[in-house]
Write an enzyme that holds these catalytic residues in place. Structure first.
Site: not given
Ligand code: 7PM
Length: 261
Positions: A204, A239
């Site tokens: 992130k 995750r």
């Molecule tokens: C851009 C911004 C691309 C954010 C992808 C993301 C989470 C999630 C995501 C989390 C849970 C990523 C995120 N983040 N589900 N889905 N917790 N439970 O970095 O922090 O994958 S999407």
């Protein structure tokens, strides 16, 4: 928990079969690398991403869940906020509903309750398109905890057993770097009796920013460090994109109950 993105930008444009084959292969590699759960997502949650239609999301996610389920007993999670996807995904073999909207979408609470699956409730301030514009809290740890506690209550009231509820503070979802660091430092506050704690920090922007503006492909060590400290502070599930590296770091830190090797 290994992340499996089945959005079209994740795969070369080689048609539906190649995308499915690639997703299956990637999932099985994550299982060999130590993942206990595979999180399958077909709708991009990134800020500014275009919304995906129900049919598109169904066509991406359901065949992948079926294909992995055929070949592995790994726990399968579906990353969705849509009620119809929740129902179809659990029917196809998903065990966990990972909803970044914490079941606040139309029909989501009822759909999740009907499936009998486990649910993960995540905190987000605002909506993906605009959530990073002005994140604002009185006390980010207490505000997020208050939201999650309320969503646990609503979920239980809808018929979801407490033993089937997980929570997630939602790193990066309507949070500044300072908010994210307060959450990471205060992570132990999220240990609510019997409710597993899920944390997603992998690759992130908070990691990129802490490292002076690293692009996403240079965030591996920062992400692994964050995962290790999150587990040390009480996270039950992390995750991650880089399953092998994270798994090895957790084993080395003495934080894995049972080694997969
Ligand atoms: C851009 C911004 C691309 C954010 C992808 C993301 C989470 C999630 C995501 C989390 C849970 C990523 C995120 N983040 N589900 N889905 N917790 N439970 O970095 O922090 O994958 S999407």
């Amino acid at each position: 928990m290994g992340i499996l993105n089945v959005t079209p930008d994740s795969f070369s444009d080689g048609g539906a079969f190649i995308a499915l084959e690639s997703a299956r292969t990637q999932a099985l590699k994550m299982v060999r690398d130590g993942a206990a759960i595979i999180d399958v997502g077909g709708e991009s949650t990134r800020p500014g991403a275009s919304a995906v239609s129900l049919d598109q999301e169904l066509q991406r996610v359901i065949p992948v869940i079926e294909a992995i389920r055929q070949e592995s007993d790994v726990q399968l999670s579906v990353d969705t906020s849509k009620a119809d996807i929740m129902r179809a995904a659990v029917a196809a073999g998903a065990d966990l509903i990972n909803d970044v909207c914490a079941l606040q979408g139309a029909g989501a609470l009822q759909a999740a309750a009907d499936t009998g699956a486990t649910v993960s409730l995540m905190h987000m301030q605002g909506e993906p398109r605009t959530m990073q514009q002005q994140p604002d809290y009185q006390d980010v740890v207490e505000d997020v905890l208050g939201f999650l506690s309320a969503r646990i209550e609503v979920s239980e009231h809808a018929g979801i057993d407490r033993s089937k509820i997980w929570i997630d503070p939602g790193f990066g979802f309507g949070k500044t770097l300072d908010h994210n660091m307060q959450l990471l430092r205060g992570l132990a506050r999220f240990k609510i009796a019997e409710v597993p704690l899920l944390v997603g920090i992998s690759r992130k922007s908070m990691i990129g920013t802490l490292l002076g503006g690293r692009p996403v492909e240079e965030r591996l060590m920062g992400s692994v460090g964050a995962a290790v400290v999150a587990v040390e502070r009480g996270a039950d599930v992390v995750r991650v994109h880089d399953v092998r590296e994270t798994y090895e770091a957790l084993v080395g830190a003495g934080l894995m109950e049972r080694s997969h090797f």
